[in-house]
Scaffold this active site. Structure first.
Site, PDB file in Angstrom:
ATOM      1  N   THR A  88       0.751  -1.061  -0.243  1.00 56.37           N
ATOM      2  CA  THR A  88      -0.096   0.130   0.041  1.00 56.37           C
ATOM      3  C   THR A  88       1.056   1.005   0.128  1.00 56.37           C
ATOM      4  OG1 THR A  88      -1.776  -1.050   1.357  1.00 56.37           O
ATOM      5  CG2 THR A  88      -1.441   1.286   1.410  1.00 56.37           C
ATOM      6  N   ARG A 131     -13.943  -7.337  -0.118  1.00 55.02           N
ATOM      7  CA  ARG A 131     -12.709  -7.285   0.757  1.00 55.02           C
ATOM      8  C   ARG A 131     -12.738  -5.904   0.399  1.00 55.02           C
ATOM      9  NH1 ARG A 131      -7.589  -6.035   1.732  1.00 55.02           N
ATOM     10  NH2 ARG A 131      -6.678  -7.237   4.035  1.00 55.02           N
ATOM     11  N   VAL A 132     -12.782  -5.453   2.007  1.00 55.75           N
ATOM     12  CA  VAL A 132     -12.035  -4.200   2.126  1.00 55.75           C
ATOM     13  C   VAL A 132     -11.068  -4.375   3.258  1.00 55.75           C
ATOM     14  CG1 VAL A 132     -12.566  -1.793   2.908  1.00 55.75           C
ATOM     15  CG2 VAL A 132     -14.664  -2.974   0.887  1.00 55.75           C
ATOM     16  N   THR A 161       0.635  -0.240   6.536  1.00 52.97           N
ATOM     17  CA  THR A 161       1.138  -1.309   5.388  1.00 52.97           C
ATOM     18  C   THR A 161       0.828  -2.544   6.248  1.00 52.97           C
ATOM     19  OG1 THR A 161       1.758  -2.069   3.294  1.00 52.97           O
ATOM     20  CG2 THR A 161       3.004  -0.815   4.716  1.00 52.97           C
TER      21      THR A 161
HETATM   22  N1  ASP Z   1      -3.220  -2.548   3.854  1.00 48.72           N
HETATM   23  C1  ASP Z   1      -3.276  -3.769   2.700  1.00 48.72           C
HETATM   24  C2  ASP Z   1      -5.022  -3.861   2.849  1.00 48.72           C
HETATM   25  O1  ASP Z   1      -5.268  -5.096   3.408  1.00 48.72           O
HETATM   26  C3  ASP Z   1      -2.496  -4.246   2.061  1.00 48.72           C
HETATM   27  C4  ASP Z   1      -1.258  -3.835   2.303  1.00 48.72           C
HETATM   28  O2  ASP Z   1      -0.775  -2.520   2.201  1.00 48.72           O
HETATM   29  O3  ASP Z   1       0.118  -4.499   2.166  1.00 48.72           O
HETATM   30  O4  ASP Z   1      -5.301  -3.901   2.210  1.00 48.72           O
END
Ligand code: ASP
Length: 331
Positions: free
Chosen positions: A190, A218-219, A241
């Site tokens: 992210t 999914r969120v 992230t």
């Molecule tokens: N945090 C993000 C999510 O769960 C994914 C990521 O940052 O790796 O959608």
């Protein structure tokens, strides 16, 4: 003076754009940008998760020409949203298990205003739609078809976000996955960005295509204000992230800002948030979660766990929990 300490701390003395792989072994690499002119201060500042140097360079360009923290953070993360080679954000992002690219993003300004979009499809720049939600509606969050419709009304163009490369990867994944919905520990990232402008005002943005091959609908944490991002202009800001479910359960970014309000440094606050996740998860060495934070004076902190790293073993060996140490090892 603060700037000197800052540069000393990160071991860098260059002027202009300074990319600092502070935690490169953990793959959370905030980039710190400052100038020689600002000898008394670390502001303006742009930092982001991971090695998205083009994004912080863009944010810096905006800040350097006198732009606001909000413009900088938006334009900064837009670089990654448009970059098709980045398979974790925006166009080119990896799809859900049904082959749909669905995007989550939020943005927050110095006055505590925020806007967010979740499960947005066919739009390259969710962060800009989130900003429109913030500035041109009485709402905070729009989802799915409604968010997409809103984007078209605001002039955003419809675009296919599934690139050939991401489609190929998804088809390959389908062959061996048997369509299982496990939390994917490899294919996600992210961009979370925090900026301070010349007035000392803080803004933040967080944008992602989420977990690769997730269940449709999914969120994650990234568009959830307080989880993936939180800004309090009096205190500082934080962004996250990694496995969003863990970040949501901890309300991680809000927690970090509150800890800074109580006197913790950005570094201490990030560590505390990660440690709470570790304490609640026996399997914490199987997933990745990281936080990045800044305070009002431009101090930066970041902390991350990731698969293969045994926190328990590390502390048993008598190491301190210092993320700027290069001693952390994958098992
Ligand atoms: N945090 C993000 C999510 O769960 C994914 C990521 O940052 O790796 O959608």
């Amino acid at each position: 003076m603060q700037r000197r300490n800052f540069l000393k701390k990160t071991g860098l003395g260059a002027t202009g754009i300074v990319a600092t792989p502070l935690l490169s072994s953990w793959k959370i690499a905030p980039q710190h940008i400052t100038t020689e002119e600002n000898t008394q201060s670390v502001i303006p500042l742009a930092v982001c998760t991971w090695n998205f140097e083009n994004a912080t360079a863009k944010a810096w360009e905006v800040l350097n020409s006198g732009g606001s923290a909000l413009d900088a953070v938006e334009q900064g993360v837009m670089i990654e949203e448009a970059d098709e080679s980045n398979q974790t954000v925006g166009k080119g992002g990896r799809p859900d298990r049904d082959g749909n690219v669905t995007l989550d993003a939020c943005i927050m300004d110095k006055d505590g205003n925020c806007g967010s979009v979740v499960y947005l499809q066919n739009i390259v720049h969710p962060v800009s739609v989130a900003r429109k939600v913030m500035e041109e509606t009485p709402h905070v969050m729009l989802a799915g078809k409604g968010a997409e419709q809103f984007a078209y009304e605001k002039g955003f163009q419809k675009e296919n976000l599934l690139t050939e490369r991401s489609k190929r990867d998804w088809l390959k994944w389908k062959e061996k996955s048997q369509y299982e919905t496990i939390i994917n520990i490899e294919n996600h990232d992210t961009i979370g960005m925090l900026t301070i402008d010349k007035n000392g005002d803080i803004a933040g943005a967080c944008t992602t295509s989420g977990m690769a091959y997730k269940v449709g609908g999914r969120v994650g944490d990234s568009p959830i204000v307080g989880a993936g991002l939180f800004i309090d202009n009096e205190i500082g800001g934080a962004t996250a992230t990694g496995v969003g479910e863990e970040v949501v359960k901890t309300v991680g970014s809000f927690l970090i800002v509150e800890l800074m309000r109580q006197g913790k440094s950005p570094q201490e606050a990030c560590e505390e948030a990660v440690n709470r996740i570790i304490a609640k998860n026996k399997n914490h060495d199987t997933f990745q979660v990281g936080f990045l934070a800044i305070n009002k004076t431009g101090e930066v902190g970041s902390y991350c766990i990731h698969p293969g790293f045994s926190y328990r073993k590390y502390t048993e060996e008598g190491h301190t929990n210092n993320p700027s140490s290069s001693h952390y090892k994958a098992e």
